[in-house]
Design an enzyme around this catalytic site. Sequence first.
Site, short mmCIF file in Angstrom:
data_model
loop_
_atom_site.label_atom_id
_atom_site.label_comp_id
_atom_site.label_asym_id
_atom_site.label_seq_id
_atom_site.Cartn_x
_atom_site.Cartn_y
_atom_site.Cartn_z
N HIS A 154 0.82 -1.20 0.00
CA HIS A 154 0.00 0.00 0.00
C HIS A 154 0.86 1.26 0.00
O HIS A 154 1.91 1.32 0.65
CB HIS A 154 -0.92 0.03 1.22
N CYS A 210 0.14 2.73 -4.69
CA CYS A 210 -0.64 3.92 -5.05
C CYS A 210 0.14 5.18 -4.68
O CYS A 210 0.97 5.18 -3.79
CB CYS A 210 -1.96 3.92 -4.30
#
Length: 355
Positions: A154, A210
């Site tokens: 993440h 991301c």
Amino acid sequence: MASYMLVNCSNCRTPLQLPAGAKAIRCALCHAVTHIAEPRNVPPSPYSNGAPPANPLQYSPSVPSAHGSKRALIVGISYKYSRYQLKGCINDAKCMKFLLMNKFQFPESSILMLTEEERDPLRLPTKQNMRMAMFWLVQGCKSGDSLVFHYSGHGSQQRDYTGEEVDGYDETLCPVDFETQGMLVDNELNATLVRPLPRGVKLHCIIDACHSGTALDLPFLCKFNSYGQFAWEDHRPRSGAWKGTSGGDAYSFSGCDDGQTSADTSALSKVTSTGAMTYCFIQAIEHGHKTYGSVLNGMRQAIRNANTSSGGIGGGGVTTLIGMLLTGGSVAGGLTQEPQLTSANLFDINMPFTL
């Protein structure tokens, strides 16, 4: 913030973070146990005030000789059993290790893996272990060395109050314990991995997350126009803060722009889940792309082809924390992500690519 002190391993000299009051600590790299007779006499950690050291190498005077001129840190985090769980990140880590060993001749002994599958608790991808491993990667590096940092997991953003970020946000990586220990911010990644690099050392970072376009805070971002011509965008902070190296070269391939998300999907491999960016990076290398520009274009084209042929990169999720929190799981469907290339120095992207 938890209180701890920094000590060097008694065997390999890797900096270890000693919890306050502890009298011994085991090194995750060489497994030697370092005993501390008087912990109160050990200098405090450079992070005790929440800020990274100005020059991490002053705390890392040497590196184990077994690691040679090539070494890599590979981090893959699945966040298993949490609401943020991802499926492809550990696959990414294993594939990247295979690529480095078989395509670029990295010795297995020079590759440090941090994943939740590791049995050694000091090789789990916690914030503290990631910090220690990043120190290991750059410590003692010298001209001719090739360093690689790969991260699959993440990524997020948080408000920047320093005025350094044009968009007002710092980019972050999320260790497995980020909910309790916090995220690793781009400023710290730059200070630890980029700024210490001396002349003649090359660092390549592959960040599959991301909001990862400028996750290393490198000064220059490669942009292409509609005719396929490239130009460099200047991302040096308006404050004048130095984000370059100490003479070395640092390059980062990342999964998407700062404002975009990256896919954790089975649409590309058709077999199992992977990070879209990691899969496309490896495919670009395997398909014979030999320059920085062609590797970047090969990655972007593979993602466009997957979107066109499947109606979007589905079969998986989007590695965005907010999206997964709102949906309680993965976010399926189409995705547009554009892999990015940033650099500490301006260079011709038609230059041969090698690790």
